[in-house]
Design a protein around this motif. Sequence first.
Motif, short mmCIF file in Angstrom:
data_model
loop_
_atom_site.label_atom_id
_atom_site.label_comp_id
_atom_site.label_asym_id
_atom_site.label_seq_id
_atom_site.Cartn_x
_atom_site.Cartn_y
_atom_site.Cartn_z
N ASP A 92 0.81 -1.21 0.00
CA ASP A 92 0.00 0.00 0.00
C ASP A 92 0.85 1.27 0.00
O ASP A 92 0.39 2.31 -0.46
N ALA A 93 2.05 1.19 0.51
CA ALA A 93 2.92 2.36 0.51
C ALA A 93 3.44 2.66 -0.89
O ALA A 93 3.66 3.83 -1.24
N ARG A 94 3.62 1.63 -1.68
CA ARG A 94 4.16 1.80 -3.04
C ARG A 94 3.07 2.10 -4.07
O ARG A 94 3.33 2.76 -5.08
N PRO A 105 0.50 4.18 -4.48
CA PRO A 105 0.24 5.53 -5.01
C PRO A 105 1.23 5.96 -6.08
O PRO A 105 0.85 6.58 -7.09
N ALA A 106 2.51 5.62 -5.91
CA ALA A 106 3.51 5.96 -6.92
C ALA A 106 3.27 5.18 -8.20
O ALA A 106 3.38 5.72 -9.31
N VAL A 107 2.92 3.90 -8.07
CA VAL A 107 2.67 3.06 -9.24
C VAL A 107 1.47 3.56 -10.02
O VAL A 107 1.47 3.58 -11.26
N LEU A 108 0.44 4.02 -9.32
CA LEU A 108 -0.81 4.39 -9.96
C LEU A 108 -0.85 5.85 -10.42
O LEU A 108 -1.74 6.21 -11.19
N ARG A 109 0.08 6.67 -9.99
CA ARG A 109 -0.03 8.12 -10.18
C ARG A 109 -0.28 8.52 -11.63
O ARG A 109 -1.18 9.30 -11.92
N ASN A 110 0.50 7.99 -12.56
CA ASN A 110 0.34 8.36 -13.97
C ASN A 110 -0.15 7.19 -14.83
O ASN A 110 -0.08 7.26 -16.06
N ARG A 119 -8.12 -4.96 -3.27
CA ARG A 119 -7.21 -3.98 -2.69
C ARG A 119 -6.86 -2.89 -3.70
O ARG A 119 -6.87 -1.70 -3.38
N LEU A 120 -6.58 -3.28 -4.94
CA LEU A 120 -6.26 -2.29 -5.97
C LEU A 120 -7.41 -1.32 -6.19
O LEU A 120 -7.20 -0.12 -6.37
N LYS A 121 -8.61 -1.84 -6.17
CA LYS A 121 -9.78 -1.00 -6.46
C LYS A 121 -10.07 -0.01 -5.32
O LYS A 121 -10.84 0.94 -5.51
N ARG A 122 -9.47 -0.22 -4.18
CA ARG A 122 -9.56 0.79 -3.12
C ARG A 122 -8.68 1.99 -3.43
O ARG A 122 -8.83 3.06 -2.84
N HIS A 123 -7.74 1.80 -4.36
CA HIS A 123 -6.78 2.85 -4.69
C HIS A 123 -7.01 3.50 -6.05
O HIS A 123 -6.44 4.55 -6.33
N THR A 124 -7.81 2.88 -6.91
CA THR A 124 -7.97 3.40 -8.27
C THR A 124 -9.33 3.05 -8.84
O THR A 124 -9.93 2.02 -8.48
N ASP A 125 -9.82 3.90 -9.73
CA ASP A 125 -11.05 3.62 -10.46
C ASP A 125 -10.77 2.95 -11.80
O ASP A 125 -11.71 2.61 -12.53
N LEU A 126 -9.51 2.75 -12.14
CA LEU A 126 -9.16 2.13 -13.41
C LEU A 126 -9.55 0.65 -13.41
O LEU A 126 -9.53 -0.01 -12.35
N PRO A 127 -9.86 0.09 -14.57
CA PRO A 127 -10.07 -1.36 -14.66
C PRO A 127 -8.79 -2.11 -14.27
O PRO A 127 -7.67 -1.59 -14.45
#
Length: 279
Positions: A165-167, A169-174, A204-212
Motif C-alpha cells: 500500500d505504501a508503493r 500511489p507511486a505506481v498508480l499516479r500516472n 485492494r487495488l480498487k480501493r486505490h484506483t477507479d481504473l479497470p
Amino acid sequence: MSTVEQGRIARRFAALRAEGRAGLVTFITAGDPDHDTCAALLKGLPAAGADLIELGMPFSDPMADGPAIQASDLRALKAGARVSRTLELVRAFRAAEADTPVILMGYYNPIYAYGVERFLADAGAAGVDGLIVVDLPPEEDAELCLPALKAGISFVRLATPTTDDARLPAVLRNTSGFVYYVAIAGITGTASADAVAVAGAVERLKRHTDLPVAVGFGIKTPDQAAGIARVADAAVVGSAIVSRIAANLDADGTARPGLVDDVLGFVRELSAGVRGARG
C-alpha cells in the motif's frame, strides 16, 4: 476529457461493463514466427474473441518473461522483427479494425534506440492505444510515461503481489487505460494464477484506483481464464497462446499451414471461458 480518457481502451472497458462481463486480453509477439503469419493472427484475433490485444515488441533480453515468450522474441528477431515492422503490423491491423485496442508491451531499450519522440509519433499514427514498458519504474516517468500521455497514448503500469500500500500511489499516479496486475511472483508462463488470491488483490487495488484491473501471468486454460474473469475486469493470456504458436512450427521454425486456425481456435476457447464466467 483527455484523448487517453476517451480513447479505444476506455470505450472497450465501458462496453464490457455494459455487457456485465470481463474482457479477454491476448498477447502475441510481433513478428512471431514471421511477419506475415503474425499479421494473419493479429487480423483474426478480434473475431476470435480478443477484446484487447497486447503486441509484444521483440527484445533480446526480456527479463520479465519466461521461456515461451523469450523463445518467441528470438524467433521474431531471427525473422527480421524490429520496431518499425511492429508498427507496420499495427497499421495494417488498423486498416481493417477500428475498435479493438492495441497495447504494445515490452522494454525500454528498443524504444530508446528508435527515439522516444519519433516512436510516440509513429505509434500514434499507426493506431497504438497504450504502452506497457516493464523496466521503467514510476521514478522514470519523464522518460516515456509523461510524453506518451501527452501524445494521447495510455501508459499501463504493472502491480505485483509485492506492491504494498505504501508503493501503490507511486505506481498508480500516472497509470492510464487499466492496471495490469501480475498474478504470480516470478516470470511469465511458469506458475498458475490463484483466483482466490487474485480476488483479494483486485479488491485492494480498487480501493486505490477507479481504473479497470486486468490480471495476467499464469493463466493457461479457459477454466483459469474464467476464474480470473469472475473477479477482475479482464484476464490476460500470453504464454499459453505463444506456446500454441510454437507447437505449430516445423523443426526449422517454419509455420505449418494450420497454425493460424489452431491458435485462433484456442483463443475462441479462452473467450468462451471468459464470456461465460459470470453466467
